[in-house]
Design a protein around this motif. Structure first.
Motif, PDB file in Angstrom:
ATOM      1  N   ARG A 136       0.643  -1.095  -0.113  1.00 43.79           N
ATOM      2  CA  ARG A 136       0.191   0.166  -0.049  1.00 43.79           C
ATOM      3  C   ARG A 136       1.007   1.516   0.378  1.00 43.79           C
ATOM      4  O   ARG A 136       0.440   2.476  -0.858  1.00 43.79           O
ATOM      5  CB  ARG A 136      -1.230  -0.098   1.247  1.00 43.79           C
ATOM      6  N   SER A 137       2.054   1.651   0.574  1.00 47.25           N
ATOM      7  CA  SER A 137       2.464   2.289   0.912  1.00 47.25           C
ATOM      8  C   SER A 137       4.110   2.377  -0.411  1.00 47.25           C
ATOM      9  O   SER A 137       3.204   3.684  -0.872  1.00 47.25           O
ATOM     10  CB  SER A 137       4.127   2.039   2.096  1.00 47.25           C
ATOM     11  N   GLU A 138       3.415   1.382  -1.419  1.00 49.94           N
ATOM     12  CA  GLU A 138       4.718   1.521  -2.869  1.00 49.94           C
ATOM     13  C   GLU A 138       3.608   2.070  -3.436  1.00 49.94           C
ATOM     14  O   GLU A 138       3.980   3.169  -4.134  1.00 49.94           O
ATOM     15  CB  GLU A 138       5.188   0.960  -3.277  1.00 49.94           C
ATOM     16  N   HIS A 139       1.896   1.764  -4.015  1.00 47.54           N
ATOM     17  CA  HIS A 139       0.799   2.339  -4.317  1.00 47.54           C
ATOM     18  C   HIS A 139       1.055   2.812  -4.032  1.00 47.54           C
ATOM     19  O   HIS A 139       0.833   4.315  -5.364  1.00 47.54           O
ATOM     20  CB  HIS A 139      -0.187   1.131  -4.181  1.00 47.54           C
ATOM     21  N   ARG A 140       1.143   3.898  -2.694  1.00 49.13           N
ATOM     22  CA  ARG A 140       1.036   5.729  -2.895  1.00 49.13           C
ATOM     23  C   ARG A 140       1.782   5.849  -3.024  1.00 49.13           C
ATOM     24  O   ARG A 140       1.861   7.446  -3.894  1.00 49.13           O
ATOM     25  CB  ARG A 140       0.268   5.901  -1.080  1.00 49.13           C
ATOM     26  N   GLU A 141       3.095   5.876  -3.310  1.00 53.12           N
ATOM     27  CA  GLU A 141       4.490   6.414  -4.036  1.00 53.12           C
ATOM     28  C   GLU A 141       3.953   6.749  -5.305  1.00 53.12           C
ATOM     29  O   GLU A 141       4.830   7.617  -6.095  1.00 53.12           O
ATOM     30  CB  GLU A 141       5.779   6.188  -3.275  1.00 53.12           C
ATOM     31  N   GLU A 142       3.960   5.397  -5.990  1.00 51.09           N
ATOM     32  CA  GLU A 142       3.709   4.833  -6.856  1.00 51.09           C
ATOM     33  C   GLU A 142       3.025   6.001  -8.209  1.00 51.09           C
ATOM     34  O   GLU A 142       3.233   6.359  -8.842  1.00 51.09           O
ATOM     35  CB  GLU A 142       3.514   3.372  -7.589  1.00 51.09           C
ATOM     36  N   VAL A 143       1.480   6.006  -7.269  1.00 47.94           N
ATOM     37  CA  VAL A 143       0.515   7.070  -8.079  1.00 47.94           C
ATOM     38  C   VAL A 143       0.222   7.862  -8.608  1.00 47.94           C
ATOM     39  O   VAL A 143       0.346   8.683  -8.886  1.00 47.94           O
ATOM     40  CB  VAL A 143      -0.818   6.644  -7.009  1.00 47.94           C
ATOM     41  N   PHE A 144       1.766   8.855  -7.295  1.00 51.40           N
ATOM     42  CA  PHE A 144       2.139  10.112  -7.755  1.00 51.40           C
ATOM     43  C   PHE A 144       3.166  10.440  -8.832  1.00 51.40           C
ATOM     44  O   PHE A 144       3.175  11.387  -9.619  1.00 51.40           O
ATOM     45  CB  PHE A 144       2.279  11.444  -6.972  1.00 51.40           C
TER      46      PHE A 144
END
Length: 247
Positions: A136-144
């Protein structure tokens, strides 16, 4: 300040000589769940019967609302259409939601052929809680860091040109909100005539325990205006939105 005083102040501000008649609280449209369920089934029948007409209505309303509208005859056309949009805007990275319609459209294969790196926001059921939190943390960074967010949707409201998305497993709000470009795919039969039908179906689903999350209502690209009515795009969401209507 009581309710009547508040209404009096509003009337004065609008230049009216007297406040509106106090009609009391707004009545509940469907106080009985069984009655609402019957109305919901009638709505679903109407949506299926008028699906072609509603899809045309949605295309017109969404274009007016600022969407870039694309029409696809079949699901086989959708993957290449999305890949073409990505090529046109020079996208190098895209992020997809877990909506099944994207699997039907084979967008993974189409974007690979187009040279666009595609990431999936879906978490694996076999992951431990620690692994899921890390993902989830990786996704939050990736999405930006990505250029395009690609999603399906639950409904489109033809009246307002609004896409409706319910966040759920594999469907993060950020996929449609954070990247500068959002592409969504909707099939014929998912278009509702108006907000009345949307809120009726939501009422039934919530009270039946079939819906537990809030919904996102997206009516075109992000827009905001200052006191002089100067409109600026992309301040709190995508600067560009595309809808692919299939059928």
């Amino acid at each position: 300040m009581d309710r009547q005083e508040f209404l009096s102040n509003v009337s004065s501000a609008l230049g009216r000589t007297s406040p509106p008649t106090d009609v009391g609280p707004t009545p509940v449209r469907y106080p009985d769940l069984s009655e609402a369920q019957i109305a919901a089934e009638e709505t679903r029948t109407e949506v299926a019967t008028r699906s072609a007409e509603l899809l045309d209505d949605a295309a017109e309303a969404m274009a007016t609302a600022g969407w870039n509208v694309h029409r696809a005859e079949t699901m086989e056309d959708v993957g290449d259409m999305i890949a073409g949009i990505c090529r046109d805007i020079g996208a190098e990275k895209a992020l997809r939601s877990g909506h099944e319609v994207l699997d039907e459209a084979l967008i993974d294969t189409a974007l690979e052929r187009a040279g666009v790196e595609l990431r999936d926001m879906t978490l694996n059921d076999g992951m431990s809680e620690e692994e899921r939190n890390a993902m989830r943390s990786e996704h939050r960074e990736e999405v930006f860091r990505t250029n395009v967010g690609i999603t399906g949707g639950d409904y489109v409201v033809a009246e307002t040109g609004t896409l409706v998305i319910h966040p759920k497993k594999g469907v993060s709000r950020l996929t449609s909100l954070a990247p500068p470009v959002h592409i969504a795919v909707i099939k014929r039969g998912q278009v509702l005539p108006s907000l009345d039908e949307l809120f009726l179906l939501e009422h039934v689903d919530l009270n039946s325990g079939e819906r537990h999350a809030a919904m996102n209502l997206i009516s075109g690209p992000s827009r905001t205006g200052d006191i002089e009515a100067t409109i600026v795009h992309g301040i709190h969401g995508p600067v560009e939105t595309h809808i692919v209507l299939v059928g």
